[in-house]
Design an enzyme around this catalytic site. Sequence first.
Site, PDB file in Angstrom:
ATOM      1  N   ASP A   1      27.707  41.139 -63.708  1.00 24.74           N
ATOM      2  CA  ASP A   1      28.371  41.875 -64.789  1.00 24.74           C
ATOM      3  C   ASP A   1      27.555  43.076 -65.276  1.00 24.74           C
ATOM      4  OD1 ASP A   1      30.613  40.165 -64.903  1.00 24.74           O
ATOM      5  OD2 ASP A   1      29.478  38.721 -66.086  1.00 24.74           O
TER       6      ASP A   1
ATOM      7  N   ASN B   1      24.169  36.857 -59.205  1.00 24.33           N
ATOM      8  CA  ASN B   1      24.842  35.588 -59.468  1.00 24.33           C
ATOM      9  C   ASN B   1      24.576  34.626 -58.324  1.00 24.33           C
ATOM     10  OD1 ASN B   1      26.003  36.373 -61.894  1.00 24.33           O
ATOM     11  ND2 ASN B   1      27.862  37.155 -60.927  1.00 24.33           N
TER      12      ASN B   1
ATOM     13  N   LYS C   1      43.279  40.830 -66.608  1.00 24.76           N
ATOM     14  CA  LYS C   1      43.018  41.630 -65.418  1.00 24.76           C
ATOM     15  C   LYS C   1      44.287  42.155 -64.769  1.00 24.76           C
ATOM     16  CE  LYS C   1      38.630  40.323 -65.577  1.00 24.76           C
ATOM     17  NZ  LYS C   1      37.497  41.201 -65.870  1.00 24.76           N
TER      18      LYS C   1
ATOM     19  N   PRO D   1      31.192  48.047 -62.996  1.00 21.92           N
ATOM     20  CA  PRO D   1      32.645  48.219 -62.883  1.00 21.92           C
ATOM     21  C   PRO D   1      33.347  46.884 -62.642  1.00 21.92           C
ATOM     22  CG  PRO D   1      31.547  48.992 -60.890  1.00 21.92           C
ATOM     23  CD  PRO D   1      30.472  48.733 -61.898  1.00 21.92           C
ATOM     24  N   ASP D   2      34.518  46.737 -63.216  1.00 24.61           N
ATOM     25  CA  ASP D   2      35.328  45.534 -63.021  1.00 24.61           C
ATOM     26  C   ASP D   2      36.212  45.772 -61.792  1.00 24.61           C
ATOM     27  OD1 ASP D   2      37.261  43.480 -63.127  1.00 24.61           O
ATOM     28  OD2 ASP D   2      36.969  43.267 -65.278  1.00 24.61           O
TER      29      ASP D   2
ATOM     30  N   LYS E   1      42.172  35.289 -68.119  1.00 25.07           N
ATOM     31  CA  LYS E   1      41.739  36.290 -67.138  1.00 25.07           C
ATOM     32  C   LYS E   1      42.922  36.837 -66.364  1.00 25.07           C
ATOM     33  CE  LYS E   1      38.220  37.013 -63.556  1.00 25.07           C
ATOM     34  NZ  LYS E   1      37.052  36.417 -62.848  1.00 25.07           N
TER      35      LYS E   1
ATOM     36  N   LYS F   1       6.916  48.338 -58.611  1.00 19.89           N
ATOM     37  CA  LYS F   1       6.980  46.999 -59.172  1.00 19.89           C
ATOM     38  C   LYS F   1       6.455  47.000 -60.607  1.00 19.89           C
ATOM     39  CE  LYS F   1       5.187  42.315 -58.599  1.00 19.89           C
ATOM     40  NZ  LYS F   1       4.305  41.435 -57.815  1.00 19.89           N
TER      41      LYS F   1
END
Length: 413
Positions: A290, A222, A354, A316-317, A350, A300
């Site tokens: 994610d 990200n 969560k 994993p969250d 969220k 490669k």
Amino acid sequence: MLTNKRILLIIGGGIAAFKALDLIRRLRERGAHVRCVLTPAAAHFVTPLSVAALSGDKVYQDLFSLTDEAEMGHIELSRDADLLAVVPATADLLAKLATGQANDLASTLLLATDKKVLAAPAMNLRMWLQPATKRNVAQLREDGVLFVGPVDGSMACGEYGPGRMSEPLEIVAAISEALKSDTSIPLPANVGQFAQSLRGKRVVVTSGPTHEPIDPVRYIANRSSGRQGHAIATAAANAGAEVTLVSGPVTIDDPAGVRTIHIETAQEMLRAVKAALPADIFIAAAAVADWRVTTKNDNKIKKGDTAPVLQLAENPDILATIAGLSDGRPALVVGFAAETQDVTENALKKLAKKKCDVIVANDVGAGTDVMGGLENTVHIVTEAGVETWPKMEKSAVASRLVGLLSDMLERRQ
């Protein structure tokens, strides 16, 4: 908060001393009484006349002035204030304070005081990152000295990075926060141990991106610079907390006075966070990928006639995992929501999904320049509702967030 408060402002010898003039004006606008001390080096950057004109009071410079000693000795001068602010706090002043030197008026006042001391460091980034400076800052934090900044930015020397002094309004906010509690320290017990809102608390912060390898040269990630997470870790340390920062791959330096653990992947981040528990507060500011590739290629992947097919698995969250702990859950669990549309609506969802206590939501859509930028506009989402903060530097967001969390933690105990 500052009406009739007495601020002893020690102006250090650095180019950032010119900001002290604006700080004097800002403090007096809010009703504070400002008395100023100029170091010999500071007098090369700002004049006693300009400082006296803005403060409306005499400027003190000489430790051995017989007139000044007769009117107000250095002990009385340091004790008469509600708070001592060192602006800018140069590397030299920090070193003197950390080692207990008292060879000029400024260092003598700092050693003799029984009041809170707030330092606003300003120096070249190489000086700020030197091990000696890091040791001095860590010692001063241990002694109870409060810090605001420094922040990343352009410097008079032409370099860019950590070491730029916080802006006057940020320093005003830090002074106001510091004066919320009693300013005096019982003597002789605990001299130099200043009350801080998170003293004795443990805080774990995640920051930066994660890199999920595809092959030795490619990865899924990200967009995150880590600036906001690192600023939060610094602010928590400034508030007296024992801070563990779990950082993904970033190009910014580790915060001074913070234990930093470097990881690459989401799975490594989760393991590091669990190992850092127990904690009073967990702040998940990292932008965790994610998805990860189920099988990383050892070599490669070469470009061919057809695109390679990647099998993905969900990472994993981390936020939900820590918030859902039945044993050892931190008292406060804080998540971040980087959204491109329906920011507050998605953040509220969220928060419930969560099972955390606070969501810090922001708009990272095209044109916002939040990812990698120096400023942020956030919405604080709790069960009580949504509070939108104005756009400010990430260091200011961090300080305000830590203040909010310390208040929430106190109410829960």
